[in-house]
Design an enzyme around this catalytic site. Structure first.
Site, mmCIF file in Angstrom:
data_model
loop_
_atom_site.group_PDB
_atom_site.id
_atom_site.type_symbol
_atom_site.label_atom_id
_atom_site.label_comp_id
_atom_site.label_asym_id
_atom_site.label_seq_id
_atom_site.Cartn_x
_atom_site.Cartn_y
_atom_site.Cartn_z
ATOM 1 C CD GLU A 178 -7.633 10.036 -5.199
ATOM 2 O OE1 GLU A 178 -8.744 10.199 -5.047
ATOM 3 O OE2 GLU A 178 -6.937 9.264 -4.253
ATOM 4 C CE LYS A 182 -3.795 1.825 -4.125
ATOM 5 N NZ LYS A 182 -2.512 1.296 -3.671
ATOM 6 C CB SER A 192 0.413 -3.962 0.598
ATOM 7 O OG SER A 192 1.453 -3.414 -0.029
HETATM 8 C C1 LIG Z 1 -1.522 2.016 -3.004
HETATM 9 C C2 LIG Z 1 -0.645 0.755 -2.297
HETATM 10 C C3 LIG Z 1 0.068 0.949 -1.452
HETATM 11 C C4 LIG Z 1 0.170 2.327 -0.449
HETATM 12 O O1 LIG Z 1 -1.075 2.496 0.103
HETATM 13 P P1 LIG Z 1 -1.397 2.494 1.374
HETATM 14 O O2 LIG Z 1 -2.705 3.285 1.800
HETATM 15 O O3 LIG Z 1 -0.241 3.169 2.263
HETATM 16 O O4 LIG Z 1 -1.679 1.064 1.931
HETATM 17 C C5 LIG Z 1 0.823 0.063 -0.848
HETATM 18 N N1 LIG Z 1 1.017 -1.413 -1.415
HETATM 19 C C6 LIG Z 1 0.586 -1.475 -2.705
HETATM 20 C C7 LIG Z 1 0.573 -2.903 -3.461
HETATM 21 C C8 LIG Z 1 -0.460 -0.665 -3.191
HETATM 22 O O5 LIG Z 1 -1.050 -0.700 -4.477
#
Ligand SMILES: *Cc1c(COP(=O)(O)O)cnc(C)c1O
Length: 408
Positions: free
Chosen positions: A108, A86, A376
């Site tokens: 948000e 993010k 992620s």
């Molecule tokens: C917010 C989040 C996601 C989901 O968001 P995408 O826009 O689909 O990438 C995935 N993994 C983590 C660790 C997140 O914090």
């Protein structure tokens, strides 16, 4: 009329007339920045000095050996500041806000991760910051609310509707309409009206640019498959984009929740429950009833628990360029458990969806096949959910005591 951001039939900008000028200004600023090489340089500079870019590509030798098939590599977005990809998006939008000479940001947030990321960016760049959060989520996510406030943000609980993410989005749009002159709305994923899907995936594309270069440098060839979890779709698009013109299979993994047949999931593309509609300013696959009412979604991972999905992913799916699968809560917990023990890594529950699907496929591939999993984010935030899922009696008391009122 400017380009309204269509991907096949998906996308667009279904916005109230009053916001058109603000969106035009944003599209202009974004187009200018994209065409200015100094902007991307500035972006790389802030991401390497304030976050952890380039993030490593970690060879997962133990997992590769365990499955006896493909060699597994893990792209480490968990090492970013605030623990997930993010940061890539909020810092990029922050630089644009500076260029537009605005002084206030709003966002948000559902689980609170995007709120915390936005609040850090606002503190760093000296913007005023307001975060809208459903009242129910404020209660469930006390630690994130604590940090947003300490970082100097104002957190406004939204009582309308069901007091969750979608109600917070509506409230953020209402705020924007009354403060367009000095305020930018930092949308958190590759959804919403144009230019957000394009802009957010542009900033996230840093993930795939690095990963492609790293695997070529290390192995001298491209991966066979790339796996990423799909909530709104920003981390998936971020890693996929660099490989779109390559003979590489791209696999998105949605939240299968309690299993697709139960209806308790957040799988808009992999299940048959998604249908095309227009909501929250854009056209895509939504989990909705016949009369367009949004359905309740379920996932063990708060970040994947969303009714819509990026219009860019909907289009890539329709074109057959990406494959979309789902992993159930139980498969995700099992994949997380294995990854902890074998590699000493702690993926977020969201990311563990990509691991779960990769693990289903790795053993069927050859030893000279390479696969990349996008991690992620990091799983520290999920301690109470994971402890609860492992159902270890020795931790029950701790969970009940500490997690009271948090996310469970
Ligand atoms: C917010 C989040 C996601 C989901 O968001 P995408 O826009 O689909 O990438 C995935 N993994 C983590 C660790 C997140 O914090």
């Amino acid at each position: 009329m400017k380009n309204r951001g269509y991907y096949g039939e998906f996308g667009g900008a279904f916005i109230p007339e009053i916001l058109v000028a603000t969106f035009d200004e944003l599209v202009d600023a974004f187009e200018k920045a994209k065409n200015d090489p100094s902007f991307w340089k500035e972006y790389l500079e802030i991401m390497s000095t304030y976050s952890c870019r380039p993030t490593p590509l970690t060879p997962a030798e133990n997992l590769s050996h365990y499955f006896g098939g493909a060699q597994i590599f893990i792209k480490r977005e968990d090492l970013n500041h605030t623990g997930a990809h993010k940061a890539n998006n909020v810092m990029g939008q922050g630089l644009l806000v500076k260029r537009m000479k605005k002084t206030r940001v709003i966002a948000e947030t559902g689980a609170g991760q995007h709120g915390v990321a936005t609040a850090t960016m606002a503190a760093k760049f000296g913007f005023r910051c307001t975060i809208y959060m459903g009242e129910v989520d404020v209660k469930r996510q006390r630690p994130n609310v604590f940090w947003m406030q300490r970082l100097g943000a104002e957190v406004i609980p939204v009582k309308d509707g069901t007091a969750i993410l979608k109600d917070a989005i509506n409230e953020a749009f209402r705020d924007w309409i009354t403060h367009m002159d000095d305020t930018h709305y930092v949308l958190g994923t590759a959804c919403g009206p144009h230019p957000f899907p394009e802009m957010v995936s542009y900033f996230q594309s840093i993930i795939g640019q690095e990963a492609r270069k790293q695997i070529l440098e290390k192995e001298g060839r491209l991966p066979k498959r790339v796996f990423a979890c799909v909530g709104g779709g920003s981390n998936a698009l971020g890693i996929f984009k660099a490989f779109l013109d390559d003979p590489v299979e791209l696999v998105g993994v949605e939240a299968g929740g309690k299993g697709l047949p139960t209806g308790q999931h957040a799988s808009r593309l992999a299940s048959r429950d998604g249908s095309i509609g227009v909501a929250q300013g854009y056209k895509t696959f939504f989990l909705q009833n016949n009369d367009g009412q949004m359905k309740e979604t379920h996932s063990v991972a708060a970040g994947l628990d969303y009714v819509g999905v990026s219009p860019i992913l909907s289009s890539l799916k329709e074109q057959g360029r990406i494959r979309v699968e789902s992993a159930t809560d139980q498969e995700v917990i099992d994949a997380l458990s294995l990854t902890l023990k074998k590699e000493g890594l702690i993926p977020a529950l969201e990311s563990a969806h990509a691991f779960a699907q990769a693990f289903k496929e790795a053993g069927k591939l050859n030893r000279d096949d390479l696969i990349i999993i996008n991690q992620s984010g990091r799983g520290d935030k999920d301690i109470f959910t994971i402890a609860d899922a492992f159902d270890d009696p020795s931790w029950k008391e701790f969970i009940q005591e500490k997690a009271h009122g948090y996310t469970l």
